[in-house]
Design an enzyme around this catalytic site. Structure first.
Site, mmCIF file in Angstrom:
data_model
loop_
_atom_site.group_PDB
_atom_site.id
_atom_site.type_symbol
_atom_site.label_atom_id
_atom_site.label_comp_id
_atom_site.label_asym_id
_atom_site.label_seq_id
_atom_site.Cartn_x
_atom_site.Cartn_y
_atom_site.Cartn_z
ATOM 1 C CB SER A 1 7.842 -21.805 28.671
ATOM 2 O OG SER A 1 8.148 -20.481 29.069
ATOM 3 C CG HIS B 1 6.992 -23.746 33.995
ATOM 4 N ND1 HIS B 1 6.874 -24.396 35.205
ATOM 5 C CD2 HIS B 1 7.434 -22.499 34.276
ATOM 6 C CE1 HIS B 1 7.245 -23.576 36.166
ATOM 7 N NE2 HIS B 1 7.584 -22.414 35.638
ATOM 8 C CG ASP C 1 9.969 -26.053 35.565
ATOM 9 O OD1 ASP C 1 9.356 -26.935 34.935
ATOM 10 O OD2 ASP C 1 9.614 -25.653 36.680
ATOM 11 C CG ASN D 1 6.448 -29.438 31.963
ATOM 12 O OD1 ASN D 1 5.347 -29.844 32.337
ATOM 13 N ND2 ASN D 1 7.129 -28.532 32.654
#
Ligand code: GRF
Length: 222
Positions: free
Chosen positions: A142, A115, A151, A113
């Site tokens: 990040s 973020h 997260d 992912n």
């Protein structure tokens, strides 16, 4: 030129405008990213990212969460859609649904992912406004492996930049986004090249903790 067969099969999930998808497409086209984007799947039929994918000749699919009675049913449909393409990596590029434990466990170690904050600071939404409200001197983005805690998974790479007096959430978001477009394709490249491992909850690059993984950006005021 790397043949298609040697490229890592990847599925990309998004919900919105798709500028991170575009950055990935551009790096693949430039020959810098040995992946084969097998499909772009959106939870949102209106996502502008779908048009970007189609313009690049990529297969697109929609799994609209609103058409499923439960989150579990939505996630089962999403897994079926993804796995039909047999990806070795699934990338969340602005995918705006929180995913449940079963989904995440299914893709453990191959779900990444992006973020827009320097995690562990500011998980969740509205990161730029929250960074400003907190008086942060630095902000950034990040890329991390996804774990069931939102997260909070092992970080692959971060890019930091200074917060300027007079910054607004919009000016900050614009500068952070440029860094996102740099670090997401780079993280995918490291993964595709088989250079990432996770040990004791930390990501190693070529078997070592790597300072370049952190705070690599310093985008200045243009
Ligand atoms: C990015 O800021 C990303 O970090 C966040 O959602 C946004 C997606 O932007 N998760 P885009 O759709 O890639 O333009």
């Amino acid at each position: 030129m790397i043949g298609r067969a040697e490229r890592l099969p990847v599925v990309i999930l998004l919900s919105g405008r798709g500028t991170n998808l575009q950055a990935i497409i551009d790096e693949v086209r430039a020959g810098n990213l040995p992946i084969d984007i097998r499909a772009v799947i959106s939870s949102n039929p209106e996502a502008a990212g779908l048009a970007r994918a189609r313009a690049a000749g990529l297969r697109t699919e929609i799994v609209d969460h609103r058409t499923y009675p439960t989150r579990a049913a939505f996630e089962q449909a999403l897994i079926a859609a993804i796995d039909a393409h047999a990806p070795k990596l699934v990338t969340l590029a602005g995918f705006m649904r929180i995913l449940g434990r079963d989904f995440i466990e299914h893709y453990r170690g191959r779900l990444i992912n992006i973020h827009p904050s320097l995690l562990p600071q500011f998980p969740g939404l509205d990161t730029h406004a929250r960074a400003l409200a907190a008086g942060a001197k630095q902000h950034g983005a990040s890329v991390h492996f996804v774990t069931p805690e939102v997260d909070a998974g092992p970080i692959i790479i971060q890019a930091a930049l200074p917060v300027f007096p007079g910054d607004t959430p919009e000016t900050l978001a614009e500068r952070v986004l440029k860094e996102e477009h740099r670090i997401l394709p780079l993280a995918l490249r490291w993964f595709a090249e088989g250079r990432l491992t996770i040990r004791d909850g930390r990501v190693l690059l070529d078997g070592k903790p790597c300072p370049e993984q952190h705070l690599v950006g310093s985008a200045s005021r243009d």
